[in-house]
Design an enzyme around this catalytic site. Structure first.
Site, PDB file in Angstrom:
ATOM      1  N   LYS B  81       0.680  -1.166   0.044  1.00 41.06           N
ATOM      2  CA  LYS B  81       0.029   0.166  -0.020  1.00 41.06           C
ATOM      3  C   LYS B  81       0.821   1.068  -0.049  1.00 41.06           C
ATOM      4  O   LYS B  81       1.906   1.317   0.703  1.00 41.06           O
ATOM      5  CB  LYS B  81      -1.014  -0.144   1.263  1.00 41.06           C
ATOM      6  CG  LYS B  81      -1.931   0.976   1.163  1.00 41.06           C
ATOM      7  CD  LYS B  81      -2.728   0.951   2.587  1.00 41.06           C
ATOM      8  CE  LYS B  81      -4.195   1.954   2.384  1.00 41.06           C
ATOM      9  NZ  LYS B  81      -4.873   1.703   3.779  1.00 41.06           N
ATOM     10  N   SER B 156      -9.824   2.234   2.731  1.00 39.19           N
ATOM     11  CA  SER B 156      -9.052   2.923   1.923  1.00 39.19           C
ATOM     12  C   SER B 156      -8.204   2.026   1.040  1.00 39.19           C
ATOM     13  O   SER B 156      -7.502   2.370   0.061  1.00 39.19           O
ATOM     14  CB  SER B 156      -8.205   3.712   2.493  1.00 39.19           C
ATOM     15  OG  SER B 156      -7.178   3.191   3.414  1.00 39.19           O
ATOM     16  N   SER B 180      -9.927  -0.008   7.066  1.00 38.26           N
ATOM     17  CA  SER B 180      -9.248   0.037   5.774  1.00 38.26           C
ATOM     18  C   SER B 180      -8.585  -1.202   4.810  1.00 38.26           C
ATOM     19  O   SER B 180      -8.336  -1.356   3.988  1.00 38.26           O
ATOM     20  CB  SER B 180      -8.244   1.102   5.507  1.00 38.26           C
ATOM     21  OG  SER B 180      -8.980   2.404   5.500  1.00 38.26           O
TER      22      SER B 180
END
Lengths: 499, 501, 99
Positions: B81, B156, B180
């Site tokens: 990420k 997210s 997330s």
């Protein structure tokens, strides 16, 4: 800038009582910064004492320097404070380019130390107690250099250059309770307090407290209230007063300035002011558009600090004698005048003198060497007195050699300079340079006779009763022996020969 | 080669370590897959092909030299990420303000992956600074759900979850502040784990809400997640909130679970996370999962956590407050986007213009809410109260864990929603995190494991399993047992049912 | 019920250093109002007897040894800078005052 109107000092005191509040920031002399492992050193090439944490890079995190906490607790204890059983860091949020995260990691309503006092000694020996509100831990900011514009200062600058070497350096902020009742001595109390605080930090060994380098900074809050009134008047805060003398001047100036405003029916604006070193005045800062709201909240990246009582008590044992008490004791023990005492402390020689005395030297000689000759040497060499390459023991040995008549004062100074230059200890220098005092009569007599023979007119004068003329012969002998002769003995021999 | 990209990480690792596959060919297969499908998915913001192949070559060389692999996952590709710093590789956090920023340092997670010889393929898309539940808040455009590219992959960490479901990587790293990791896992039919707060170092994780953020493993199976968990977790002296205790034995727990027996395990069903507001297909999937747990021998108990309904409001005060402070550093002075510096404007003006230009709407909203909630006059009513709710939620968990070993709920109330559907309605978006937030507020462990497809829309549903702090192993055991029973009953995995791209 | 006015939003934007547009002010004022209304619910249960929690995991006294750790070079430090000069970060003129 037009100068503010000032009320004569006597008149200020006739009508108003001053109330002071002093906020002093002390940079700790830990090896590393407060929240990262970067070296904590004054100066350096710009942006070379930095890492992701003190540059506030995205993703970086702080970790508390344990030594910084230890110093904070010791400072708190030395200021007779309570030490929090549990406290947190908090973020003080405001935007400023020299602050890498745009918040300062500080402490808010949970300072590590609170509710103490410091007794300070005024010039006449009176002791005044200053209440301590709190001492808390925080971090310093970076430094900005303002480029362009006429003055090189912030106003009129075209752009600024930022160096973050200082960002994250550990700071202890020490805040007094309102100082009331000092009356006409308020400026003196302010100076004495900062002086005492400085000595305390030196004695604790937690900071260099160099006001000239900013490792100790003082903000002075001053307000006046009409005599007899209980509530405090509106205060001003004068920032960055950077010498002991300036503290006194700034407070005095603000008292006179505010009194003039009030006497004229005006009101004091609560504002930040700046001290002008050149003329001792203060000038207003830029007015704030909005009232400050720092939006403090507990720092989530750091866990709470809960100093165990055992740790606190252990640290208490490491505390030095309170400076004013020590001063008093030293003055009595060493029988010093006030002026002598002040010199001793102002030169930072007190510990060195004490150690020299401990090594066997008489107080007067030890003091004279450190406060005079060695202080001059330190200044010339641009180092702190304590950094000179000579130990108190070596100084004591030099003093001993003088007492034994083996060195003259002049020779002794040469020896000490050689020690400072790294040529070895006093005895080694004497040996290597052959700097013994010549007091052997037979060796001296030859030199005396030679000098007498060279100056028969002087011999006549001495014989004629002008004993002071012997000086010329003594001087010649000293010159011939390259200063190694015992001048007193030479004089005796000259007079004997001329009988 | 399609086989390679569909293998689990454990299988790929076994084959690489046995010399049956080279790490380079595995890496190349995934790079090829990314090249082929990422135009449709947009899971990656940056692909570091050279860096990935370099690591793979090192692994192959080590194996050829007879050296033991650096870790059980050495040579296995992973999608990271873009909120974790990577030295020399761009890190944007999905924000225009950090576009092109190349960090001069590595996050601890990246360092650990490097030391384990895990092959980092690149950086995945995300909602800007991890604020969002759909990845639509990325400044670089949304990621698409591989199950239906008109839908969101969650957020997210939508880039990470989508990369797994699209077979672009068998492993990924996410970060979870309010869900997330778990919510994207749920809506993409993958596994996502939020470890106990403090077990994976946050050093180098660009902070959104410091007291809640936690990085964790994402994978297609529970065992793969456990293997990755053990690589990234562990004490880090650079993170003050890092727990200095051994990592719970999560791989062992997953393997134990795979033996198919949960007798003696007490599972609590959270009363508050059912009923109104939940998609019927999601609830039916959840009920079936609970039945499966019962069939595995678990004891099912209904547990009420009354304060959980205050978790969402408390979360939407705490995270904006911390974020308003954390994001203050993006001021155009030391790094990041600077606009309006025309030589006449002041630093203050340039700061405001740059932040205005560099941040998206959701980030600005949260910064302003946080600024408000921390203001002197409002602190007690907002931020202060939210912190009290946090205490109440911790107490609810403590009481629940007196009765049960783990808690279960749907991971998120609905399946993947359409791109654009909630973007103009912040509150509707926030509800996606309803069930996941309590574990963040309490710092507990929680994961999402697929519970099949919703019978009303054919999209994946997630089962959330929560465990007490530092008891992460418990949820791995339960999830692994459930996963195996689920696949055995269906005769295939959930991802076997994903349409071809 | 309105919790927050357009002017207040403008003030917040200023505090937060966001040069928001007029259109954004309209949009955010409405949205913030809705959000703040919803989150205000926390005060229902946040009674005086409940202590606040700032940290999820109850750790205390996490300290670092006072030992120097290698940091960044000047070049690394300045690598992301929008502008640099003489080893320093170059920024526009600073108006305000140090705190």
């Amino acid at each position: 800038m037009t100068a503010a109107t000032l009320l004569p000092y006597d008149e200020v005191l006739a009508r108003f009582d001053p109330v002071l509040g002093l906020e002093v920031h002390v940079e700790l002399n830990t090896k590393t910064k407060m929240f990262c492992g970067c070296v904590n050193e004054f100066g350096g090439e710009p942006n070379t004492h930095v890492c992701p944490t003190c540059l506030g890079l995205p993703g970086s995190l702080p970790v508390v320097n344990g030594k910084g906490v230890e110093s904070a607790i010791r400072i708190g204890l030395a200021l007779n404070c309570q030490i929090a059983e549990w406290c947190r860091f908090a973020r003080k949020n405001y935007f400023y380019p020299d602050m890498p995260k745009n918040f300062q990691t500080s402490q808010y309503d949970e300072p590590i130390a609170f509710d103490g006092y410091l007794d300070v000694m005024l010039d006449d020996g009176e002791v005044f107690r200053v209440g301590i509100e709190r001492a808390h831990m925080e971090e310093d900011t970076g430094k900005s250099l303002h480029v362009g514009g006429a003055t090189g200062r912030i106003h009129g600058a075209e752009h600024s250059l930022l160096d973050y070497n200082r960002a994250g350096v550990p700071l202890i902020e020490i805040v007094t309770k309102p100082i009331e009742g000092a009356g006409e001595r308020a400026p003196e109390v302010a100076r004495a307090y900062v002086t005492a605080l400085r000595e305390l930090m030196l004695a604790l060994g937690v900071s260099d407290v160099r006001m000239d380098q900013g490792s100790m900074r003082c903000d002075a809050n001053v307000s006046l209230r009409p005599k007899g009134q209980q509530e405090f008047g509106t205060r001003t805060e004068t920032k960055n007063v950077n010498s002991l003398r300036s503290v006194e001047r700034a407070v005095r100036y603000e008292m006179q300035r505010q009194a003039a405003v009030l006497a004229d029916g005006g009101t004091i604006v609560q504002e930040t002011r700046h001290f002008q070193e050149a003329d001792g005045s203060t000038s207003p800062g830029r007015p704030k558009e909005t009232s400050e709201d720092y939006r403090y909240f507990p720092e989530p990246d750091l866990v709470p600090i809960a100093p165990s009582r055992e740790w606190v008590e252990e640290l208490r044992k490491t505390l030095p004698e309170p400076p004013w008490k020590r001063r008093k004791r030293i003055q009595e023990e060493w029988q010093l005048t006030d002026e002598e005492l002040r010199d001793l402390f102002n030169t930072g020689a007190v510990d060195l003198v004490a150690a020299t005395v401990d090594a066997g030297a008489p107080v007067a000689e030890a003091r004279s060497w450190w406060v005079q000759f060695l202080t001059q040497q330190a200044n010339a060499r641009e180092v702190e007195l304590a950094e000179l390459a000579i130990t108190p023991k070596q100084v004591a040995r030099v003093i001993e050699l003088i007492a034994e008549g083996k060195l003259t004062n002049k020779l002794a100074r040469q020896v000490v300079e050689a020690v400072l230059d790294g040529e070895g200890g006093p005895d080694e220098v004497i040996e290597a340079r052959g700097l013994q005092v010549v007091s052997d009569d037979s060796a001296l007599l030859a030199a005396v006779d030679e000098a007498l023979a060279a100056q028969p007119d002087v011999v006549e004068k001495i014989r004629g009763g002008k004993v002071q003329a012997a000086g010329a012969i003594v001087g010649a002998v000293m010159k011939a022996t390259r200063g190694q002769a015992d001048a007193k003995r030479v004089r005796e021999l000259v007079l004997e020969r001329c009988k | 080669m399609t086989d390679v990209i569909r293998m689990t990480a454990a299988e790929v690792a076994a084959k690489i370590h046995a010399g049956e596959l080279s790490a380079v060919e595995v890496t190349q297969a995934h790079l090829d897959r990314i090249a082929k499908v990422d135009d449709q998915i947009k899971a990656f913001l940056h692909v570091d092909a050279e860096g990935a192949l370099e690591t793979a070559r090192k692994v192959d060389a080590d194996i050829a030299a007879g050296k033991a692999p650096a870790s059980p996952l050495a040579g296995v590709p992973l999608a990271l990420k873009d909120v974790l710093t990577t030295e020399g590789v761009p890190t944007t956090c999905g924000s225009k303000t950090l576009e092109g920023w190349i960090p001069p340092y590595d996050s601890t997670v990246r360092r650990r992956l490097r030391e384990a010889d895990v092959v980092v393929l690149g950086k995945t898309n995300m909602d800007e600074f991890a604020m969002g539940s759909s990845t639509e808040n990325s400044a670089f455009g949304p990621t698409h759900n591989p199950w239906d590219t008109t839908r969101v992959p969650g957020g997210s960490g939508g880039g990470s979850s989508a990369s797994l479901a699209a077979f672009e990587a068998p492993l990924a790293i996410g970060t979870d502040t309010g869900g997330s990791i778990r919510q994207p896992a749920a809506v993409t039919g993958t596994v996502g784990v939020k470890p106990t707060y403090g077990s994976v170092s946050r050093y180098g994780l660009v902070a959104f809400s410091s007291s809640l953020d936690q990085a964790g493993p994402c994978a297609r199976t529970v065992l793969d997640a456990a293997l990755l968990h053990e690589i990234i977790a562990g004490h880090d002296p650079l993170d003050s909130t890092s727990i200095n205790q051994p990592v719970p034995p999560v791989v062992e727990a997953a393997k134990q679970g795979m033996s198919g027996d949960l007798s003696g395990v007490r599972v609590g069903v959270v009363t508050e996370f059912q009923g109104e507001g939940y998609q019927p297909g999601v609830l039916r999937s959840f009920e079936a999962a609970v039945q499966q747990l019962r069939d595995l021998g678990a004891e099912i108990v209904e547990v009420s956590c009354p304060n959980f309904r205050y978790a969402l409001p408390a979360y939407y005060l705490i995270n904006p407050s911390e974020c308003s402070s954390n994001l203050a550093r993006f001021d155009a002075m030391r790094y990041g986007l600077r606009v309006g510096d025309d030589g006449t404007r002041s630093a203050e003006e340039v700061m405001s213009l740059s932040r205005e230009a560099g941040f998206g709407a959701e980030v600005k909203r949260r910064i302003m809410i946080g600024t408000y909630a921390l203001s002197a006059g409002y602190y007690d009513a907002y931020y202060g109260s939210a912190q009290k709710v946090r205490t109440l939620i911790i107490r609810d968990f403590e009481a629940a864990y007196q009765q049960v070993d783990v808690l279960v709920s749907p991971t998120t109330p609905t399946t993947a929603f359409k791109i654009g559907e909630r973007i103009d309605d912040p509150m509707a978006m926030y509800v996606a995190d309803l069930c996941t937030i309590p574990a963040n507020l309490a710092g507990n462990a929680a994961l999402s494991v697929p519970s099949g497809l919703s019978d009303d829309d054919g999209l994946p549903v997630g089962l959330q399993v929560m465990a007490p702090a530092l008891a992460d192993d418990r949820m791995y055991r339960v999830a692994a047992a459930y996963e195996q029973a689920r696949d055995a009953a269906a005769g295939r995995t959930v991802l076997d049912q994903i349409p071809e791209l | 019920m309105s919790t927050i006015s357009r002017d207040e939003v403008a003030h917040l934007a200023k505090l937060a250093r966001l040069a928001v547009t007029e259109d954004e002010l309209d949009l955010f004022a409405g949205q913030l109002d809705v959000i703040l209304d919803a989150v205000a619910k926390v005060s229902e249960v946040a009674t005086d007897d409940v202590p606040p929690t700032s940290h999820a995991v109850p750790l205390t006294n996490v300290f670092r040894e006072d030992e120097v750790r290698p940091g960044l070079t000047q070049e690394q430090a300045l690598s992301g800078a929008p502008a640099a000069e003489e080893g320093r970060f170059r920024v526009p003129r600073i108006l305000g005052e140090e705190q």
